[in-house]
Design an enzyme around this catalytic site. Sequence first.
Site, short mmCIF file in Angstrom:
data_model
loop_
_atom_site.label_atom_id
_atom_site.label_comp_id
_atom_site.label_asym_id
_atom_site.label_seq_id
_atom_site.Cartn_x
_atom_site.Cartn_y
_atom_site.Cartn_z
N SER A 74 0.85 -1.19 0.00
CA SER A 74 0.00 0.00 0.00
C SER A 74 0.89 1.24 0.00
O SER A 74 2.11 1.15 0.09
CB SER A 74 -0.89 0.01 1.23
OG SER A 74 -0.12 0.35 2.37
N LYS A 75 0.25 2.38 -0.07
CA LYS A 75 0.95 3.68 -0.08
C LYS A 75 1.99 3.80 1.04
O LYS A 75 2.99 4.50 0.89
CB LYS A 75 -0.08 4.81 0.10
CG LYS A 75 -0.70 5.27 -1.22
CD LYS A 75 0.13 6.41 -1.83
CE LYS A 75 -0.51 6.91 -3.11
NZ LYS A 75 0.39 6.88 -4.25
#
Length: 492
Positions: free
Chosen positions: A259-260
């Site tokens: 994820s980010k």
Amino acid sequence: MTKENKPENVRLRFAPSPTGSIHIGNIRTALFNWLYARNINGTYILRIEDTDVSRSKMEHENTIYKELKWLGLDWDEGPEIGGEHGPYRQSERKEIYIENAEKLLTEGKAYECICTEEELEELREAQRNRGEVPRYNGRCKELSDEELIEYKEEGRKSVIRFDVPSGKKLIVNDLIKGEVEFESDGIGDFILIKSDGMPAYNFACVIDDFLMKITHVLRGEDHLSNTPRQVMIYDALGLEAPNFGHLSLILGPDKSKLSKRHGETFIGEYREKGFLPEAMVNFLALLGWSPTGEEELFKPEEIVEIFDINRVAKSAAVFDIEKLKWMNSHYIKEADNKRLFELVKPFVTRAGIMDENTMDDNFDWFIEIIEITKDQLNQLSDFPEKITIFVGDEVDLEENIKEEFLQDENNINLVRELKEGFGDLDEWSRENISSVIKSAGKKLKLKGKKLFMPTRIAVSGEKQGPELDSLIYLLGKEKALNRLESVLSQVS
Ligand code: GLU
């Protein structure tokens, strides 16, 4: 695998859906297929899976082409170039899917279903309440032709569903995961053709993989659960299924889904930040594949040479952004300065430092700056920050240095001395600059840090930066003198 026993006529495909930006996981799939195809002298096919009419967009399709080209993943058949088995955009193959679905209808291996979305939701709800896994219960299977016609006249839309055979064991010999077993009983009758006439993914995928003569399907592990459905469709159509290989997930270093938090998740974001394509290829190739030795830096053509499908890992790959930065800095250091000049342009203009034309006019200057800063760059977006030191005619001493600097007589005398020495220079060269600094030091009895630090501060306002002679040389005579003058003007 030795060259002699490599399979022949291997055909691989990358089959993205143009519904958004390309995720790191997808581009890794594209890369592994390409590496395998190129390693084995096979054919690499690009197929656009745009059957989700509301989500598929031309702009996303263009992004797919752009990213693949950026990484150097050229295709042998596909959109833009065509090929023997086209069209390569699923939205242009509608009739082919309908034709095959009708064949299954006629053979009693598929049926029409007129259930509405509300009815299906009710059914799922009831199944959930009974603690069952929601799946279609086959209630339209028994409808007669007359009943079907009646329902359709009422305005109901129909889909075509596959009649999943009961009690079947489905074994997939996955190239990466090994033997994986599924039970057909766990699978509800799934949709082949949607109510808008477009094929569902599993059906279109099988028809196209077959017609495009795909021999190996390498894709993400998230598609493993689709594979038994596809295998059943191959069986029903009397076709031989291709080899399947499912690539493990990519996780962050904390072993959670990428994820980010772990870095950017779309390939385009890395391009925009100034990662080089060869660094991305090197990094992505190691997400799940490993060469035999300890070496980790490989150019794309070297990976093509040594890529081995048998060395693709079963376990999840770990995405380590620090490793990518390290690789990128390596490739920046290795890159040709002229190429880097073109690549840093958008970063310099976006930072508002200089427009492209002015950059072109100062080409030689930029090449020298690139040469002395390239080993400090993790990504090209770091470049503007490195050149701000060379921009501007004035030196604004920061508050914390200012007082200490200006109060020391030695510093002021040194600045005067440098200004005179530089001003007298006919030839602006690193050697001459260095001699001026040395003779100023001799005259004022300053050496080492006491000579070089004030010189650096006086010409740049900073305590750190590129090598001193280069810094002053690249400022140019006029700017260097103006800067020294601006420091003197701050003496009260
Ligand atoms: N369109 C599918 C995707 O983007 C392709 C899956 C496959 O390779 O079969 O995930």
